[in-house]
Design an enzyme around this catalytic site. Sequence first.
Site, PDB file in Angstrom:
ATOM      1  N   GLY A  24       0.805  -1.079  -0.039  1.00  0.00           N
ATOM      2  CA  GLY A  24       0.079   0.050   0.079  1.00  0.00           C
ATOM      3  C   GLY A  24       1.030   1.259   0.116  1.00  0.00           C
ATOM      4  N   GLY A  25       0.465   2.268   0.446  1.00  0.00           N
ATOM      5  CA  GLY A  25       0.963   3.648   0.703  1.00  0.00           C
ATOM      6  C   GLY A  25       2.195   3.233   1.428  1.00  0.00           C
ATOM      7  N   GLY A  54      26.315  12.094 -28.492  1.00  0.00           N
ATOM      8  CA  GLY A  54      25.973  12.808 -27.306  1.00  0.00           C
ATOM      9  C   GLY A  54      26.466  12.284 -26.117  1.00  0.00           C
ATOM     10  CB  ALA A  55      26.865   8.461 -25.291  1.00  0.00           C
TER      11      ALA A  55
HETATM   12  C1  HXC Z   1      -3.499  -4.310  12.140  1.00  0.00           C
HETATM   13  C2  HXC Z   1      -2.849  -6.126  11.380  1.00  0.00           C
HETATM   14  C3  HXC Z   1      -2.362  -5.574  10.220  1.00  0.00           C
HETATM   15  C4  HXC Z   1      -2.990  -4.582  10.178  1.00  0.00           C
HETATM   16  C5  HXC Z   1      -1.761  -7.683   9.896  1.00  0.00           C
HETATM   17  N1  HXC Z   1      -2.146  -7.318  11.153  1.00  0.00           N
HETATM   18  N2  HXC Z   1      -1.905  -6.516   9.589  1.00  0.00           N
HETATM   19  N3  HXC Z   1      -3.279  -5.676  12.418  1.00  0.00           N
HETATM   20  N4  HXC Z   1      -3.386  -3.815  10.890  1.00  0.00           N
HETATM   21  N5  HXC Z   1      -2.620  -3.518   8.937  1.00  0.00           N
HETATM   22  C6  HXC Z   1      -2.063  -8.362  12.165  1.00  0.00           C
HETATM   23  C7  HXC Z   1      -3.164  -9.688  11.807  1.00  0.00           C
HETATM   24  O1  HXC Z   1      -4.200  -9.464  12.535  1.00  0.00           O
HETATM   25  C8  HXC Z   1      -2.083 -10.647  13.036  1.00  0.00           C
HETATM   26  O2  HXC Z   1      -2.622 -10.575  14.345  1.00  0.00           O
HETATM   27  C9  HXC Z   1      -0.855 -10.416  12.733  1.00  0.00           C
HETATM   28  O3  HXC Z   1      -0.620  -9.006  12.515  1.00  0.00           O
HETATM   29  C10 HXC Z   1      -0.203 -11.105  11.705  1.00  0.00           C
HETATM   30  O4  HXC Z   1      -0.750 -11.203  10.610  1.00  0.00           O
HETATM   31  P1  HXC Z   1      -1.284 -12.493   9.694  1.00  0.00           P
HETATM   32  O5  HXC Z   1      -2.235 -12.124   8.876  1.00  0.00           O
HETATM   33  O6  HXC Z   1      -1.471 -13.547  10.743  1.00  0.00           O
HETATM   34  O7  HXC Z   1       0.175 -12.989   9.194  1.00  0.00           O
HETATM   35  P2  HXC Z   1       0.642 -13.181   7.861  1.00  0.00           P
HETATM   36  O8  HXC Z   1      -0.348 -14.643   7.277  1.00  0.00           O
HETATM   37  O9  HXC Z   1       1.918 -13.433   7.595  1.00  0.00           O
HETATM   38  O10 HXC Z   1       0.035 -11.996   6.672  1.00  0.00           O
HETATM   39  C11 HXC Z   1       0.686 -10.934   6.841  1.00  0.00           C
HETATM   40  C12 HXC Z   1      -0.109  -9.586   5.793  1.00  0.00           C
HETATM   41  C13 HXC Z   1      -1.752  -9.982   6.374  1.00  0.00           C
HETATM   42  C14 HXC Z   1      -0.023 -10.259   4.447  1.00  0.00           C
HETATM   43  C15 HXC Z   1       0.656  -8.694   6.221  1.00  0.00           C
HETATM   44  O11 HXC Z   1      -1.588  -9.720   7.687  1.00  0.00           O
HETATM   45  C16 HXC Z   1      -2.336  -8.823   5.728  1.00  0.00           C
HETATM   46  O12 HXC Z   1      -2.537  -8.914   4.419  1.00  0.00           O
HETATM   47  N6  HXC Z   1      -2.663  -7.528   6.503  1.00  0.00           N
HETATM   48  C17 HXC Z   1      -3.266  -6.651   5.904  1.00  0.00           C
HETATM   49  C18 HXC Z   1      -2.553  -5.791   4.976  1.00  0.00           C
HETATM   50  C19 HXC Z   1      -3.089  -4.577   4.656  1.00  0.00           C
HETATM   51  O13 HXC Z   1      -4.104  -4.257   4.118  1.00  0.00           O
HETATM   52  N7  HXC Z   1      -2.953  -3.259   5.263  1.00  0.00           N
HETATM   53  C20 HXC Z   1      -3.468  -2.154   5.027  1.00  0.00           C
HETATM   54  C21 HXC Z   1      -2.687  -1.773   3.748  1.00  0.00           C
HETATM   55  S1  HXC Z   1      -3.073   0.112   3.208  1.00  0.00           S
HETATM   56  P3  HXC Z   1      -2.579 -11.793  15.468  1.00  0.00           P
HETATM   57  O14 HXC Z   1      -3.129 -11.208  16.645  1.00  0.00           O
HETATM   58  O15 HXC Z   1      -3.401 -12.851  14.913  1.00  0.00           O
HETATM   59  O16 HXC Z   1      -1.061 -11.997  15.419  1.00  0.00           O
HETATM   60  C22 HXC Z   1      -1.915   0.909   3.703  1.00  0.00           C
HETATM   61  C23 HXC Z   1      -2.178   2.328   3.454  1.00  0.00           C
HETATM   62  C24 HXC Z   1      -0.877   3.113   3.834  1.00  0.00           C
HETATM   63  O17 HXC Z   1      -0.981   0.301   4.458  1.00  0.00           O
HETATM   64  C25 HXC Z   1      -1.072   4.249   3.410  1.00  0.00           C
HETATM   65  C26 HXC Z   1       0.037   5.170   3.480  1.00  0.00           C
HETATM   66  C27 HXC Z   1      -0.176   6.514   2.821  1.00  0.00           C
END
Ligand code: HXC
Length: 510
Positions: A169-170, A404-405
């Site tokens: 993501g971002g 040019g290079a």
């Molecule tokens: C809160 C999160 C989290 C998140 C993971 N966890 N991502 N908690 N916010 N964004 C937590 C899970 O609930 C879990 O908690 C632990 O972290 C591990 O995650 P798992 O899913 O069990 O691990 P894994 O299978 O290795 O997968 C990792 C992952 C997946 C691929 C990162 O967790 C995932 O897809 N997370 C969401 C990603 C996402 O969509 N993020 C937002 C992106 S948008 P427990 O308690 O079970 O251990 C963004 C915008 C930014 O980031 C903008 C900036 C401008």
Amino acid sequence: MKDILKELEDRRDVARLGGGQRRIDAQHAKGKLTARERIELLLDEDSFEEFDMFKAHRCTEFGMQEQKPAGDGVITGWGTINGRMVYVYSQDFTVFGGSLSETHAEKICKIMDMAIQNGAPVIGLNDSGGARIQEGVASLAGYAEVFQRNIMASGVVPQISVIMGPCAGGAVYSPAMTDFIFMVKDSSYMFVTGPDVVKTVTNEVVTAEELGGASTHTKKSSVADGAFENDVEALAEVRRLVDFLPLSNKEKPPVRPFFDQPGRVEDSLDTLIPENPNSPYDMKELILKVADEGDFYEIQEDYAGNIITGFIRLEGQTVGVVANQPMVLAGCLDIDSSRKAARFVRFCDCFEIPILTLVDVPGFLPGTSQEYGGVIKHGAKLLFAYGEATVPKVTVITRKAYGGAYDVMASKHLRGDFNYAWPTAEIAVMGAKGATEIIHRADLGDAEKIAQHTQDYEDRFANPFVAAERGFIDEVIMPHSTRRRVSRAFASLRNKSLKNPWKKHDNIPL
Ligand code: HXC
């Protein structure tokens, strides 16, 4: 009193466990180190000083008030690498997946502010599920605060990102604004939108690794500057890189003890250039033979191989090297190589790192894909970067420097300080064959005449002396003495002072 001391120790022990032993084991099972283990490997032994170990999030949504792990998923502080100060943050995947909350961002911002104020690099170890989903816009605001600091720190202190897990993501935009991004093979990935969104929107089926793994970003997109086998190797290589860099734009790069003769003669270089001007040879051989102890830290090794970029030391002092590589695309400049080298030249100029340019370039790569892709603007980036750079610039033309290079590759006209050529250099508007076919078009049907014209053109221009007569080449040097000549040139430039006219900032063709 004793109880209070004990309480501190107990609280520290709990904080050090992050998300708990079960999640630490899961991290290890994926072949990844924990955030604390990474810091230990990155920094000198016992040098880490932590900030905000007990900082906790303020979120009350979704039952979050029930879980408030100390540190909130990121470990921050400062320490040393071979005795030189760096600031570091390391995201802890065992705590809410290393996701970024408002307070997590505040911790990162605190050390970035200190790094800018106190003049030391920032190293970010990224392993995060992105924005803390429970916090919504507060988390997005946190990201933007980090982004703003990345921008303010750019050109002030070196910024290095190591991607050691998810980065999506971002969130990718903070590393993207740092000077160097390194990835760990098979356990890290970066993308703006993940495979599921890609499938929904474009119908493409792609794995996370294919979309944003280390191979993709070091070979295809050039987002990352290097990829390493595992966490241990990545952290060791970051230490090696930091040794080449100044701590900030107010300092000169470090001068290290060296164990090599500055005047070392390399007779083998006299035969590096093949008899046939169209045969390739490995420019890396020249780089390694010029460098102190043959030590070369290559940047973007797997991308745009027609140009080589990286750091060496000469008499212990860091020098950035840009070199055409005749082994790939005959060393032509094209879109990718121009972008790669331009960014590297600008990094060196930001941080007062002198630049050595080794030239063997037959020109810009022709073709519709290059023109449609905007080679004019991308090539201009490198031209612009060299022309604006005020650091010491030493150039050696080993063979071709056409068109040019020739101008672009740190020529005299772009304020090159020392412009050397080997006797094998060919400096001209274009190769003899192409030139003859244009200026003797009327004779094209007569092979004998064309051969003669080509020979005449070669005799006249396929050498360094026409340019030397003009003073565009300061000296024609023996290949075997390249290290000595180049080392002496840089030594004579240690007090160089050159300023560009005042401006708010330039408008480099982006
Ligand atoms: C809160 C999160 C989290 C998140 C993971 N966890 N991502 N908690 N916010 N964004 C937590 C899970 O609930 C879990 O908690 C632990 O972290 C591990 O995650 P798992 O899913 O069990 O691990 P894994 O299978 O290795 O997968 C990792 C992952 C997946 C691929 C990162 O967790 C995932 O897809 N997370 C969401 C990603 C996402 O969509 N993020 C937002 C992106 S948008 P427990 O308690 O079970 O251990 C963004 C915008 C930014 O980031 C903008 C900036 C401008």
